[in-house]
Design a protein around this motif. Structure first.
Motif, short mmCIF file in Angstrom:
data_model
loop_
_atom_site.label_atom_id
_atom_site.label_comp_id
_atom_site.label_asym_id
_atom_site.label_seq_id
_atom_site.Cartn_x
_atom_site.Cartn_y
_atom_site.Cartn_z
N VAL A 164 0.86 -1.19 0.00
CA VAL A 164 0.00 0.00 0.00
C VAL A 164 0.89 1.24 0.00
CG1 VAL A 164 -1.71 1.32 1.28
CG2 VAL A 164 -1.83 -1.16 1.26
N ILE A 165 0.58 2.17 -0.88
CA ILE A 165 1.37 3.40 -0.86
C ILE A 165 0.50 4.53 -0.32
CG2 ILE A 165 2.91 2.75 -2.74
CD1 ILE A 165 1.22 4.49 -4.61
N ASP A 166 1.11 5.41 0.50
CA ASP A 166 0.29 6.53 0.98
C ASP A 166 0.56 7.82 0.22
OD1 ASP A 166 2.72 6.21 2.81
OD2 ASP A 166 1.19 5.07 3.88
N THR A 167 1.57 7.77 -0.65
CA THR A 167 1.84 8.99 -1.41
C THR A 167 1.81 8.67 -2.89
OG1 THR A 167 3.36 9.56 0.35
CG2 THR A 167 3.40 10.95 -1.61
N ARG A 168 0.99 9.36 -3.61
CA ARG A 168 0.93 9.15 -5.06
C ARG A 168 2.12 9.82 -5.74
NH1 ARG A 168 -5.14 9.30 -4.47
NH2 ARG A 168 -5.80 7.29 -5.33
N SER A 169 2.30 9.52 -7.02
CA SER A 169 3.39 10.13 -7.78
C SER A 169 3.28 11.64 -7.72
CB SER A 169 3.33 9.69 -9.23
OG SER A 169 3.39 8.30 -9.33
N GLU A 170 4.44 12.28 -7.54
CA GLU A 170 4.41 13.74 -7.45
C GLU A 170 4.83 14.38 -8.75
OE1 GLU A 170 6.85 14.42 -4.07
OE2 GLU A 170 5.19 14.16 -2.66
N PHE A 171 3.97 15.24 -9.25
CA PHE A 171 4.29 15.99 -10.47
C PHE A 171 4.11 17.47 -10.17
CE2 PHE A 171 4.70 12.74 -13.62
CZ PHE A 171 3.89 11.69 -13.22
N PRO A 172 4.88 18.30 -10.88
CA PRO A 172 4.67 19.75 -10.71
C PRO A 172 3.28 20.13 -11.21
CG PRO A 172 6.16 19.32 -12.53
CD PRO A 172 5.97 18.02 -11.83
N LEU A 173 2.63 21.04 -10.53
CA LEU A 173 1.32 21.58 -10.91
C LEU A 173 0.17 20.60 -10.73
CD1 LEU A 173 2.16 23.38 -14.30
CD2 LEU A 173 2.12 24.38 -12.02
N LEU A 174 0.47 19.31 -10.58
CA LEU A 174 -0.61 18.35 -10.45
C LEU A 174 -0.67 17.80 -9.03
CD1 LEU A 174 -0.38 15.96 -13.52
CD2 LEU A 174 -2.30 17.40 -12.92
N ASN A 175 -1.89 17.52 -8.59
CA ASN A 175 -2.02 16.83 -7.32
C ASN A 175 -2.84 15.57 -7.57
OD1 ASN A 175 -2.40 15.93 -4.77
ND2 ASN A 175 -3.89 17.51 -4.19
N LEU A 176 -2.14 14.43 -7.69
CA LEU A 176 -2.85 13.22 -8.04
C LEU A 176 -3.79 12.72 -6.95
CD1 LEU A 176 -0.27 11.17 -10.13
CD2 LEU A 176 -2.09 12.69 -10.88
N ASP A 177 -3.72 13.32 -5.78
CA ASP A 177 -4.68 12.96 -4.74
C ASP A 177 -6.06 13.54 -5.06
OD1 ASP A 177 -2.13 13.10 -2.26
OD2 ASP A 177 -3.17 11.33 -3.03
N ASN A 178 -6.07 14.56 -5.92
CA ASN A 178 -7.34 15.11 -6.36
C ASN A 178 -7.88 14.23 -7.48
OD1 ASN A 178 -9.29 16.51 -7.86
ND2 ASN A 178 -8.42 18.50 -7.33
N PRO A 179 -9.01 13.58 -7.26
CA PRO A 179 -9.49 12.61 -8.26
C PRO A 179 -9.69 13.20 -9.65
CG PRO A 179 -11.06 12.86 -6.44
CD PRO A 179 -9.88 13.66 -6.09
N LEU A 180 -10.05 14.46 -9.72
CA LEU A 180 -10.24 15.06 -11.03
C LEU A 180 -8.90 15.22 -11.75
CD1 LEU A 180 -12.87 15.70 -12.31
CD2 LEU A 180 -12.63 18.09 -11.64
N HIS A 181 -7.87 15.61 -11.00
CA HIS A 181 -6.53 15.72 -11.58
C HIS A 181 -6.09 14.36 -12.12
CE1 HIS A 181 -4.71 19.66 -9.80
NE2 HIS A 181 -5.99 19.80 -10.08
N LEU A 182 -6.26 13.36 -11.27
CA LEU A 182 -5.85 12.00 -11.67
C LEU A 182 -6.61 11.58 -12.91
CD1 LEU A 182 -4.18 9.51 -11.10
CD2 LEU A 182 -5.96 8.70 -9.57
N TYR A 183 -7.91 11.92 -12.95
CA TYR A 183 -8.71 11.52 -14.11
C TYR A 183 -8.20 12.17 -15.38
CZ TYR A 183 -12.28 10.80 -17.51
OH TYR A 183 -12.92 10.44 -18.67
N PHE A 184 -7.99 13.48 -15.34
CA PHE A 184 -7.58 14.16 -16.56
C PHE A 184 -6.17 13.78 -17.00
CE2 PHE A 184 -11.06 16.29 -18.11
CZ PHE A 184 -11.79 16.88 -17.09
N PHE A 185 -5.34 13.50 -16.01
CA PHE A 185 -4.00 13.02 -16.36
C PHE A 185 -4.13 11.70 -17.13
CE2 PHE A 185 0.44 13.01 -16.15
CZ PHE A 185 0.93 11.80 -15.69
#
Lengths: 307, 322, 247
Positions: free
Chosen positions: B150-171
């Motif tokens: 289990v990971i508690d930290t998602r991949s980190e990208f500049p300008l993106l927050n993959l913890d935000n489901p909408l960000h993850l979706y559009f990515f």
């Protein structure tokens, strides 16, 4: 070097190999004669285990249960052949794989429906539950010897069937020249049904034999089918002799590898490195073996002569 | 614009507009469904390159998904718990690079062996290699083995927050669009013509002078790497990474997605994944024994629809497998 | 005589049967050399060894001075050898011009080009059309291969061979299955290629052979029993006996 352990693990490897042969022989027979890839072969193995387990409780006797379960599995195999398999003969192998993939889902869920999600452990009769001292100081469970004896007997039986009986001649002829066999007036449909049922019985028997050791469970089919594929790939798809030799090799390498790989590694690397890499490598050993053999012989060790 | 192009546009538009709507109207669950659909679609698109344009039925693609997922999980694990400094990182670019590079390498090595075989041998060998990777990761106790990671930290990208489901979706959605574009371009290129030719009549292509093995291997590596990328996204999405992701049955499901939607077309695999995910959701909400009707449906699909659903819609009778 | 292709001592057996039995042959540049013989004489086996799909058991094949006996099949096209197939072998899912364009594309060292759409490359299209014009199929360029007639498929086989710009063309029964008008058309096409290409022609159709060939070799049970000009062969007693007499 612990020779007792080596001997015991060799016996275990032999047992695993013979069980694999039971499963693989059915698979390769069906592919060689019917030109049909049956992914659901592992599910039949599972059904054999469950039916035998249920019958053991119902009849109170394990061996009797096997005797009754075998014809039931044969019938199940025949029914599957008549319904789904028959409509896929003319299709390419990929369609057969996909179709039988769907069949796995159906059969596995049926087992879940009938017997529930947990496995069923199968009790052995007292006389099979004991141990035998084979050589001084080396003790082996009686049941394992039974499995080896049964596997060996089936191998000999298949050898006799395929090489010395009329049915075997038809099977070999069917494999190499289907139109000719039909032209001789032999009912190809019936022959194919019988061969498929035979394959099912072999797989079912293997499942029945293993269930007292590992219990009948729903996942067992999925686990065994890929190993069976590895065996027939190494042995040559369609060859029973190849399946036998490959099964023994795979059984021995897998069992001995898991037991002794870390010891072997310790000869060439540090204890730490050996202990951390050995479990991973031994898990992959039979696949590495398969890949190595394929690198030199892509058709396997004993590919049958093409028609 | 022909029918296929209209359908492509419609599906992509729907995938673009609906999910944000889901959030704004409070149906966040459907956004999750859509994310999973899109990520699996990328994997299906990668398999389509191989199957639909190359005629290679790989049952080993689940391994690429799994390796890609672990390429995110393992660096994250080490960054959280220490050791193995070399790979410890939350950096998204690094993790994606790792995912793509390792799957490409794995595809190269296994491809060299697999592609020496054809037909059912090829199917079985790719299955076996996937199973090998499955057992490998089960044996790695340090990364959870059977229980997974289990990971508690998602991949980190500049300008993106993959913890935000909408960000993850559009990515994921943009990745899908890129993947579709890549596969489409490759399919129409000179390389793609050779690949399609080898699928149709390999003997003829060799006689013309093409070393078909080299072209197929290249397609295999590209397909594997793209699938590894999908795996990295999947790992981020689920945050639970386990060997289950790479069981050979997963490869079968992927194969069905490609064939259901119509192999050999750009939008086909996307439709296939969509159908697959939706049917799965629907059936499993009715009964825990949903694999039974599901399996029956799969059998029926094989028996009846040879060209995939898109083939039916656009009136094509393209064969779905080789 | 300028020999483009030399075959010496070529032998190939299948389980005791000599399909190719110590064959010696020379094909001169820009000549049309025909091979005739009864069915089962081993003609296609011979072509397969020349194209590289079969490995001979013994003997040598020399092309333009170079020993190609062990060269893999896909490399031979790059060296300047092309073959057509007795049983039509085309890409039936593609259009006529796409088939021929692939033959043109093969002239390049490699096709590891992933970006530009192939159908937009004008040089591929133009060269493909040129080959199609030579065999009279230019008007069918955009159509799906599967929709063409058998005769047109045989013409496509020739177009593919032409499009590779090969110097040696191995043609395996181009007239197979053709009716009288189609055969005449094929003979015309081959006539047009004669002086500019070196052709090794396997054929059953005697009219075509005697009309086209500069040299004829007669293959019987894997052995060459005679080689000569059409007149020499026509009057050869052994040939008459073994082959023409059996017709």
């Amino acid at each position: 070097m612990d020779f007792t352990l080596l001997f015991i693990q060799t016996i275990n490897g032999l047992q695993l190999g013979l069980l694999l042969f039971l499963v693989a022989s059915g698979l390769t027979l069906v592919f060689g004669i019917l030109d049909f890839v049956n992914l659901a072969h592992g599910s039949i193995y599972m059904l054999g285990a469950f039916i035998c387990a249920a019958l053991t409780f119902f009849l109170g006797n394990f061996l009797l249960a096997i005797a009754v379960a075998l014809p039931i599995v044969a019938i199940i195999g025949y029914v599957i052949e008549r319904t789904i398999v028959r409509s896929l003969y003319t299709r390419n192998h990929l369609d057969q794989v996909l179709g039988t993939f769907g069949l796995i889902l159906v059969l596995d869920t049926l087992a879940h429906l009938i017997w529930g999600p947990a496995g069923i452990s199968v009790p052995l009769p007292q006389w099979l539950n004991g141990r035998v001292e084979v050589v001084e100081g080396v003790v082996i469970p009686t049941y394992r010897l039974l499995i080896i004896a049964t596997g060996g007997a089936v191998a000999l039986g298949l050898l006799w069937l395929v090489n010395y009986t009329r049915l075997g001649m038809l099977i070999r002829a069917g494999a190499s020249n289907r139109p000719m066999v039909s032209a001789l007036g032999i009912d190809i449909q019936l022959l194919f049904g019988l061969v498929f049922a035979l394959g099912a019985v072999l797989a079912g028997l293997a499942g029945m034999l293993i269930s007292p050791i590992t219990e009948a469970s729903i996942g067992m089919g999925g686990e065994i089918i890929i190993t069976a594929f590895v065996v027939i790939i190494i042995g040559g798809i369609g060859s029973i002799k190849g399946a036998f030799i490959a099964a023994i090799i795979v059984g021995l390498i897998d069992t001995l590898g898991r037991s002794f790989l870390d010891t072997i590694f310790k000869l060439v690397m540090s204890t730490e490195a050996a202990e951390s890499s050995a479990p991973a490598i031994s898990a992959m050993l039979i696949y590495i073996l398969m890949a190595t053999i394929l690198a030199f012989r892509p058709q396997g060790l004993f590919p049958p002569k093409v028609r | 614009m022909d029918r296929k192009q209209m359908i492509t546009l419609a599906v992509m538009a729907a995938l673009l507009i609906l999910p944000p709507l889901f959030i704004w109207t409070g149906y966040a669950f459907y956004l999750d469904l859509a994310t999973r659909l899109v990520i699996l679609a990328i994997a299906a698109v990668s398999l389509n390159l191989l199957l639909g344009y190359g005629g290679m039925a790989s049952f080993g693609h689940a391994a690429f998904i799994g390796i890609g997922a672990y390429a995110v999980g393992i660096p994250a694990y080490h960054n959280t718990y220490g050791e193995f400094e070399l790979v410890a990182s939350y950096n998204g670019f690094f993790q994606i690079f790792l995912a793509v590079a390792i799957t490409a390498l794995f595809a190269l090595i296994t491809g060299i062996i697999c592609l020496r075989t054809k037909g059912v041998y090829f199917i079985m060998i790719t299955m076996a290699f996937a199973q090998m990777v499955f057992y490998l990761f089960i044996s790695l106790e340090v990364y959870g083995g059977d229980d997974g990671l289990v990971i508690d930290t998602r991949s980190e990208f500049p300008l993106l927050n993959l913890d935000n489901p909408l960000h993850l979706y559009f990515f994921s959605f943009i990745s899908l669009a890129a993947a579709m574009l890549i596969v489409r371009t490759i399919a129409r290129s000179q390389f793609g013509m050779v690949l399609k030719g080898a699928m149709g009549n390999e003997e003829r292509m060799i006689a013309l002078g093409y070393n078909t093995y080299a072209y197929k291997l290249t397609a295999y590596v590209i397909s594997g790497a793209m699938c590894g990328y999908a795996g990295a996204l999947l790992g981020n999405f689920t945050t639970f990474i386990s060997p289950e992701m790479m069981g050979w049955t997963r490869s079968g499901e992927l194969m069905f997605m490609v064939i259901l939607g119509g192999a050999g077309s750009t939008i086909g695999p996307v439709i296939g994944s969509g159908l697959f995910v939706l049917v799965e959701e629907l059936l499993s909400s009715f009964t825990i024994y949903w694999h039974l009707p599901f399996g029956l449906m799969l059998i029926l699909v094989v028996l009846l629809f040879r060209g995939g659903l898109l083939g039916l819609i656009s009136g094509n009778s393209k064969s779905g497998g080789h | 005589m300028d020999s483009l292709l030399t075959i010496s001592g070529l032998t190939k057996s299948f389980g005791g049967v000599h399909a190719t039995n110590d064959v010696n042959l020379e094909v001169a540049k820009n000549q049309l050399h025909a091979i005739i013989g009864p069915n089962g004489a081993g003609k296609t086996t011979l072509i397969s060894q020349l194209s590289g799909t079969l490995r001979p058991d013994a003997g040598r094949i020399t092309f333009e001075g170079r020993d190609i006996t062990a060269t893999p099949a896909y490399k031979r096209a790059g060296l300047g050898i092309t073959r057509s197939f007795q049983i039509t072998s085309l890409l039936s899912a593609m259009s006529v011009i796409e088939n021929v364009a692939l033959a043109v594309q093969a002239r390049n060292k490699h096709s590891f080009r992933f970006v530009r759409a192939a159908h937009k490359i004008s040089y591929l299209r133009d060269e493909a059309m040129r080959a199609l014009e030579k065999v009279g199929l230019a008007h069918r360029a955009g159509e799906n291969t599967a929709g063409l007639s058998h005769g047109e498929h045989r013409q496509m086989e020739i177009a593919l061979a032409l499009a590779t710009n090969a110097r040696l063309m191995l043609l395996d029964e181009p007239m197979a299955g053709l009716g009288p008008t189609e055969s005449e058309k094929m003979i015309e096409i081959l006539q047009g290629l004669k002086s500019t290409h070196t052709i090794l022609l396997i054929e059953h159709d005697m009219d075509a052979v005697f009309a086209l060939a500069d040299q004829i070799s007669v293959l019987v049970y894997g052995k060459i029993i005679a080689t000569g000009t059409p007149d020499e062969i026509r009057s050869n007693v052994a040939v008459r006996h073994a082959y023409l007499g059996e017709e």
